[in-house]
Write an enzyme that holds these catalytic residues in place. Structure first.
Site, PDB file in Angstrom:
ATOM      1  N   GLN A  40       0.770  -1.302   0.002  1.00  0.00           N
ATOM      2  CA  GLN A  40      -0.174   0.104   0.094  1.00  0.00           C
ATOM      3  C   GLN A  40       0.772   1.231  -0.053  1.00  0.00           C
ATOM      4  O   GLN A  40       0.357   2.527   0.051  1.00  0.00           O
ATOM      5  CB  GLN A  40      -0.997  -0.111   1.187  1.00  0.00           C
ATOM      6  CG  GLN A  40      -0.343   0.154   2.467  1.00  0.00           C
ATOM      7  CD  GLN A  40       0.090  -1.004   3.149  1.00  0.00           C
ATOM      8  OE1 GLN A  40       0.187  -2.256   2.525  1.00  0.00           O
ATOM      9  NE2 GLN A  40       0.134  -1.414   4.365  1.00  0.00           N
ATOM     10  N   TYR A  41       2.114   1.089   0.176  1.00  0.00           N
ATOM     11  CA  TYR A  41       2.989   2.386   0.004  1.00  0.00           C
ATOM     12  C   TYR A  41       3.724   2.369  -1.512  1.00  0.00           C
ATOM     13  O   TYR A  41       4.672   3.230  -1.625  1.00  0.00           O
ATOM     14  CB  TYR A  41       4.094   2.285   1.173  1.00  0.00           C
ATOM     15  CG  TYR A  41       3.598   1.900   2.522  1.00  0.00           C
ATOM     16  CD1 TYR A  41       2.644   3.007   2.796  1.00  0.00           C
ATOM     17  CD2 TYR A  41       4.037   1.027   3.438  1.00  0.00           C
ATOM     18  CE1 TYR A  41       1.770   2.700   4.299  1.00  0.00           C
ATOM     19  CE2 TYR A  41       3.579   0.784   4.641  1.00  0.00           C
ATOM     20  CZ  TYR A  41       2.303   1.738   4.987  1.00  0.00           C
ATOM     21  OH  TYR A  41       1.547   1.488   6.339  1.00  0.00           O
ATOM     22  N   HIS A  49      -5.484   9.119  -0.984  1.00  0.00           N
ATOM     23  CA  HIS A  49      -4.859  10.246  -0.955  1.00  0.00           C
ATOM     24  C   HIS A  49      -3.494   9.817  -1.630  1.00  0.00           C
ATOM     25  O   HIS A  49      -3.213   8.804  -1.488  1.00  0.00           O
ATOM     26  CB  HIS A  49      -4.439  10.671   0.587  1.00  0.00           C
ATOM     27  CG  HIS A  49      -4.210   9.685   1.573  1.00  0.00           C
ATOM     28  ND1 HIS A  49      -2.766   9.090   1.525  1.00  0.00           N
ATOM     29  CD2 HIS A  49      -4.882   8.866   2.393  1.00  0.00           C
ATOM     30  CE1 HIS A  49      -2.599   8.091   2.422  1.00  0.00           C
ATOM     31  NE2 HIS A  49      -4.129   7.785   3.073  1.00  0.00           N
ATOM     32  N   ARG A 101       2.408   9.845   1.728  1.00  0.00           N
ATOM     33  CA  ARG A 101       2.101  10.310   2.973  1.00  0.00           C
ATOM     34  C   ARG A 101       3.642   9.922   3.883  1.00  0.00           C
ATOM     35  O   ARG A 101       4.200   9.193   3.401  1.00  0.00           O
ATOM     36  CB  ARG A 101       1.077  10.085   3.640  1.00  0.00           C
ATOM     37  CG  ARG A 101       0.566   8.676   3.973  1.00  0.00           C
ATOM     38  CD  ARG A 101      -0.106   8.454   5.196  1.00  0.00           C
ATOM     39  NE  ARG A 101      -0.743   7.064   5.295  1.00  0.00           N
ATOM     40  CZ  ARG A 101      -0.096   5.909   5.865  1.00  0.00           C
ATOM     41  NH1 ARG A 101       1.182   6.426   6.399  1.00  0.00           N
ATOM     42  NH2 ARG A 101      -0.625   4.955   6.145  1.00  0.00           N
TER      43      ARG A 101
END
Ligand code: NAG
Ligand code: NAG
Ligand code: NAG
Ligand code: NAG
Ligand code: NAG
Ligand code: NAG
Ligand code: NAG
Length: 474
Positions: free
Chosen positions: A77-78, A105, A108
């Site tokens: 997920q990164y 988004h 982050r």
């Protein structure tokens, strides 16, 4: 080679050019007709330019990261957004009439909890006075300077670029009176992503400036967040089981080079995560990526950890996961059918019953959300259903697995539900990170279902989770 937004689109364009070229050869005798057609195209293009639409000269702004694609894709997920497939225009005879986007988004910082765990692992290493493994020497001069929770500028750029792509594909749906309707869940990183998306969209049109129309409070009823099911479990058991498979040899290897550091398996996970986090913040390859590229099983272990986490946290492996996506699916049905929202789960009725806060007459809807919520929505809808549950000790136990966090919810992931008019029929097509979904659950063989068949297939959502929502509070 780093993945950059737009690469796929360029590939598609060069493919088209080739096709045009061979057509040219075949039609040589019709050269004049072709030439007239070509000048007409230029003319139409000029008229469109004069109107500020649809062609756009705005260049994508997301920098490339000097990290091989296969490593970026192991960040689960990164992973920075990449197209999971080449975008295909709808088939001939079909025209897109409405677009529903839900987007994660952009990149982050680590969450505050993760940042604390990363710093604790780092402190163990920096307390070691003498590394016996030269691969660790960089740690002596490494400075940890990451913030927490918020969007990084790479993530802002990803959001900006995603709007350029939306405008390029769907500018025919935009007019002065009809700009995208934009909502965001209230976290800073989500709102900032929505803001950057509107900026990208405005830059692409030169004329129309959408704004963030509505921010949904995460402390209240919110269809763009997964915080409304107190009884839902977590994926801790499953990710811990997997960590005990891939973690120990890496911990042993690092501890051998850093005598006395006493790194645990959990430390290993957190140190690997520094590779993506440090890289997306500094926009260049972190030395942690080089270290773990030489540590067997580190990136593949990390990738599968993310796959398990998403599957067992709000996906099919979590009893009360899918129900958290029901509110959004019911809103989607309302938009596709142009009728009021029917939902008794997490919608805010005050907002969804009001045309100012839940209009039904727009053509582009863009919602900004989180990975866990998007996973819940995929599962509520029936996307990415797996033949067997993910095995917590063996990533290869099913050859049919299509559940990869990097392809489902990378940073800036997007699901696009297109409504298509094909002759007299209203259809639905769903793209997740540009990959057309098969939609077997509404009887499709080619990724296209009628709106009616799609709505019928969504009985779990239309029935408010068939009792599961009540179980969230029982
Ligand atoms: C550091 O480790 C190296 C390799 O084991 C060793 O040769 C050296 O003497 C050590 N230095 C100190 C200060 O302990
Ligand atoms: C994103 O939005 C913020 C706040 O408006 C702005 O400072 C930043 O420059 C924007 N970045 C991009 C890439 O649009
Ligand atoms: C949608 O309906 C509202 C309220 O009737 C109206 O003000 C607005 O112009 C309409 N928008 C579009 C795009 O038709
Ligand atoms: C519904 O939304 C309104 C406006 O944002 C907000 O004031 C209210 O608290 C929300 N109610 C619930 C229960 O979420
Ligand atoms: C590692 O464990 C040893 C033995 O328990 C202890 O003396 C040492 O302080 C620990 N090192 C760290 C960095 O905590
Ligand atoms: C929020 O959700 C709960 C649970 O469905 C519902 O009872 C309540 O009416 C909702 N609040 C609003 C303002 O929609
Ligand atoms: C998971 O994989 C392991 C190792 O291949 C196997 O022993 C185990 O039976 C599998 N578990 C399930 C539930 O299939």
């Amino acid at each position: 080679m780093a993945v950059k937004d737009g690469d796929v689109e360029q590939g598609l364009l060069s493919g088209l050019k080739k096709q045009q070229h061979s057509t040219w050869t075949i039609l040589r005798s019709y050269k004049r007709i072709v030439m007239i057609a070509a000048s007409l195209t230029v003319l139409v293009g000029l008229v469109c330019l004069a109107q500020g639409s649809p062609s756009s000269s705005v260049k994508p702004v997301t920098p490339t990261l000097n990290v091989p694609a296969e490593i970026q894709h192991s960040w689960a997920q990164y992973s920075p957004y990449f197209a999971a497939d080449q975008y295909r225009a709808p088939s001939k005879g079909c025209e897109v009439t409405q677009v529903n986007i839900i987007q994660r988004h952009g990149a982050r910082f680590p969450t505050s909890g993760a940042a604390t765990r990363i710093k604790s692992a780092l402190a163990k290493l920096t307390s070691v006075s003498n590394f016996t493994d030269p691969r660790l020497n960089f740690i002596k001069t490494f400075t940890y300077d990451l913030g927490s929770d918020d969007l990084v500028s790479f993530g802002a750029a990803q959001s900006f670029d995603s709007a350029l792509e939306v405008h390029q594909r769907y500018s025919h749906l935009v007019s002065a009176k009809n700009v995208p309707f934009v909502r965001a869940s209230s976290s800073e990183r989500v709102v900032a992503s929505a803001v950057n998306w509107t900026q990208g969209f405005a830059a692409a049109t030169h004329v129309y400036t959408p704004k963030v129309d509505l921010i949904l409070e995460e402390a209240a009823n919110d269809t763009l967040d997964d915080a409304m099911c107190p009884q839902a479990g977590s994926s801790d058991t499953q990710t811990t089981q997997w960590l005990s498979v891939y973690g120990p040899s890496i911990a042993a290897s690092l501890n051998a080079g850093a005598p006395g550091a006493n790194l645990t398996n959990v430390d290993v996970y957190n140190l690997i995560s520094l590779c993506p986090f440090d890289t997306v913040f500094h926009e260049k390859r972190s030395p942690w990526c080089d270290l773990f590229a030489t540590e067997k099983g580190a990136f593949s272990g990390f990738a599968y950890s993310g796959d398990l986490d998403k599957y067992y946290n709000t996906g099919y492996g979590q009893d009360l996961g899918p129900v958290q996506g029901v509110g959004y699916v019911n809103e989607l049905i309302a938009r596709l059918t142009g009728t009021a929202v029917h939902d008794n789960t997490q919608t805010n009725r005050t907002l969804d019953a009001n045309p100012a806060t839940f209009p039904l007459n727009r053509t582009i809807y863009a919602d900004f959300s989180h990975d866990n919520q998007m996973i819940a929505i995929y599962a509520a809808m029936g996307l990415f259903k797996q033949a067997t549950a993910l095995n917590t000790t063996n990533p290869y136990s099913s050859s049919k697995r299509t559940w990869f966090a990097s392809r489902l919810v990378p940073f800036s992931a997007r699901m696009v539900v297109e409504k298509l008019q094909c002759g007299k029929t209203q259809n639905v097509r769903i793209l997740v990170n540009d990959a057309v979904q098969p939609l077997e659950f509404c009887g499709s063989g080619n990724g296209l279902c009628t709106v009616d068949a799609f709505v019928k297939s969504q009985s779990y959502s239309r029935n408010n989770g068939e009792g599961d929502f009540e179980r969230c509070f029982a």
